[in-house]
Write an enzyme that holds these catalytic residues in place. Structure first.
Site, PDB file in Angstrom:
ATOM      1  N   CYS A 169       5.269   8.029  -1.399  1.00 12.74           N
ATOM      2  CA  CYS A 169       6.388   8.102  -2.357  1.00 12.74           C
ATOM      3  C   CYS A 169       6.522   9.508  -2.929  1.00 12.74           C
ATOM      4  O   CYS A 169       7.642   9.991  -3.153  1.00 12.74           O
ATOM      5  CB  CYS A 169       6.160   7.142  -3.522  1.00 12.74           C
ATOM      6  SG  CYS A 169       5.982   5.445  -3.036  1.00 12.74           S
TER       7      CYS A 169
HETATM    8  C1  BEZ Z   1       2.386   5.211  -0.621  1.00 12.08           C
HETATM    9  O1  BEZ Z   1       3.412   5.123  -1.278  1.00 12.08           O
HETATM   10  O2  BEZ Z   1       1.874   6.274  -0.412  1.00 12.08           O
HETATM   11  C2  BEZ Z   1       1.789   3.986  -0.046  1.00 12.08           C
HETATM   12  C3  BEZ Z   1       1.977   2.775  -0.682  1.00 12.08           C
HETATM   13  C4  BEZ Z   1       1.411   1.644  -0.135  1.00 12.08           C
HETATM   14  C5  BEZ Z   1       0.678   1.715   1.050  1.00 12.08           C
HETATM   15  C6  BEZ Z   1       0.520   2.935   1.681  1.00 12.08           C
HETATM   16  C7  BEZ Z   1       1.080   4.073   1.129  1.00 12.08           C
END
Ligand code: BEZ
Length: 211
Positions: A45
């Site tokens: 994100c």
């Molecule tokens: C992320 O946003 O980095 C993420 C969220 C859940 C699982 C893997 C990555």
């Protein structure tokens, strides 16, 4: 029921990093993109929000207002934005909805309980000036979205809206486009002065009209 193309994008009022926003009022007559993020302070994100901020001029050029949503509280968003700016070498300049009661996530069916009970999947909704949903995309939490593709789809949607053309597989800006089936060949020849190539009666191409 899940939202479908052509549905009116649900309206809401929510707390964001840029104050309280009523979604439809905030959109005005613009195109819009609302996109969800599983959680604050997560690596994928962080890169996605940074990339979106880096592409500010590209979204603005297309008249698209951008708003992000995750189910964390405002104080958390505010702290996280500092990290995004620092690590992605940018400045986040679009609102992020603090959807801690999941109002928006539920309205837009962004929580897929068999994937995760607690966090949203990576949804994208592109909304037209008529407030109708023009595109939906759903990615898993582990895959960062391709923002070049999102801009490409917006270009295609806007060409269709403005010129009655569609775009072929793997089309990119500047390549020939397809005359939509609703336009007769006779009308197409008048409408597209750069020329119409009739490959088959149902497959007619023309140079990109706004180039
Ligand atoms: C992320 O946003 O980095 C993420 C969220 C859940 C699982 C893997 C990555």
């Amino acid at each position: 029921m899940a939202l479908r193309l052509g549905d009116i994008a649900p309206d809401f009022t929510a707390e964001t990093t840029e104050g309280t926003i009523n979604f439809h009022e905030w959109l005005g007559n613009s195109w819009g993109m609302i996109f969800s993020h599983p959680a604050d302070f997560t690596p994928v994100c962080t890169t996605e929000l940074g990339r979106t901020a880096q592409l500010t001029d590209e979204f603005a050029k297309r008249g698209v207002k951008v708003i992000a949503v995750s189910v964390d509280p405002l104080e958390s968003h505010t702290e996280w934005v500092k990290d995004i700016n620092e690590t992605q070498n940018t400045t986040v300049n679009f609102p992020m909805i603090a959807d801690k009661d999941r109002q928006v996530a539920e309205l837009y069916d962004m929580i897929h309980p068999n994937a995760s009970e607690k966090s949203t999947v990576r949804s994208v909704f592109i909304i037209g000036p008529d407030k109708k949903i023009k595109l939906t995309l759903t990615y898993p939490a582990s895959t960062g979205r391709n923002f070049t593709e999102i801009l490409r789809v917006i270009d295609s949607l806007q060409l269709t809206a403005n010129y009655q053309v569609a775009t072929p597989a793997d089309w990119t800006e500047g390549q020939d486009v397809i005359v939509v089936p609703a336009v007769s060949t006779e009308d197409a020849i008048k409408k597209f002065p750069k020329g119409v190539t009739i490959v088959k009666p149902y497959l007619r191409t023309t140079p990109q009209p706004n180039k």
